[in-house]
Design a protein around this motif. Structure first.
Motif, short mmCIF file in Angstrom:
data_model
loop_
_atom_site.label_atom_id
_atom_site.label_comp_id
_atom_site.label_asym_id
_atom_site.label_seq_id
_atom_site.Cartn_x
_atom_site.Cartn_y
_atom_site.Cartn_z
N CYS A 186 0.85 -1.18 0.00
CA CYS A 186 0.00 0.00 0.00
C CYS A 186 0.89 1.24 0.00
N PRO A 187 0.33 2.41 -0.34
CA PRO A 187 1.12 3.65 -0.32
C PRO A 187 1.42 4.07 1.12
N ALA A 188 2.38 4.95 1.27
CA ALA A 188 2.73 5.46 2.60
C ALA A 188 1.52 6.17 3.20
N PRO A 189 1.37 6.12 4.52
CA PRO A 189 0.24 6.78 5.17
C PRO A 189 0.22 8.28 4.92
N ARG A 190 -0.96 8.85 4.85
CA ARG A 190 -1.11 10.27 4.57
C ARG A 190 -0.76 11.17 5.75
N ALA B 57 1.27 16.16 8.43
CA ALA B 57 2.12 16.75 9.48
C ALA B 57 3.08 17.79 8.89
N GLU B 58 3.60 17.52 7.72
CA GLU B 58 4.50 18.48 7.07
C GLU B 58 3.75 19.76 6.70
N ILE B 59 2.54 19.64 6.22
CA ILE B 59 1.73 20.81 5.86
C ILE B 59 1.43 21.64 7.11
N GLU B 60 1.06 20.97 8.20
CA GLU B 60 0.76 21.68 9.44
C GLU B 60 2.00 22.38 9.99
N ALA B 61 3.16 21.74 9.89
CA ALA B 61 4.40 22.38 10.36
C ALA B 61 4.71 23.64 9.55
N ARG B 62 4.47 23.60 8.24
CA ARG B 62 4.68 24.79 7.40
C ARG B 62 3.74 25.92 7.79
N ARG B 63 2.49 25.57 8.10
CA ARG B 63 1.52 26.58 8.52
C ARG B 63 1.96 27.26 9.82
N TRP B 64 2.41 26.46 10.79
CA TRP B 64 2.86 27.03 12.07
C TRP B 64 4.10 27.89 11.87
N LYS B 65 5.00 27.47 10.98
CA LYS B 65 6.20 28.26 10.71
C LYS B 65 5.82 29.61 10.09
#
Length: 94
Positions: free
Chosen positions: A42-46, A51-59
């Motif tokens: 299966c593909p890697a979990p979403r 988490a990367e998108i949320e970290a960019r938003r907080w930055k």
């Protein structure tokens, strides 16, 4: 399977990147959670991408807040002591 390939167990639903091997049969891959032979690629979990998108938003928010505090201090709307303290808090040293 290597760490960049993921599998899902059809029996228990476990998603992981490591598989166990049935003793005596090196080619028989099994789920490390329940021991089932019924696993599929299966593909890697979403959650990783989320988490990367949320970290960019907080930055981005932190950078905007920092710029706002600096502008407020520069025009005299915020006393120097508050600007210094806010800078320490944002740097994690306060």
């Amino acid at each position: 399977m290597s760490g960049d390939r993921w599998y899902r167990c059809i029996r228990c639903g476990h998603v992981g990147s490591e598989v166990g091997h049935d003793e005596g049969q090196e080619e028989a891959r099994v789920c490390v959670c329940c021991g089932s032979f019924e696993i599929e690629s299966c593909p890697a979990p979403r959650f990783m991408a989320a988490a990367e998108i949320e970290a960019r938003r907080w930055k981005m928010r932190a950078e905007l807040l920092s710029a706002l505090i600096k502008r407020a201090g520069a025009c005299g709307a915020l006393p120097d002591g508050y600007v210094t303290q806010a800078s320490r808090v944002m740097a994690g040293t306060a």
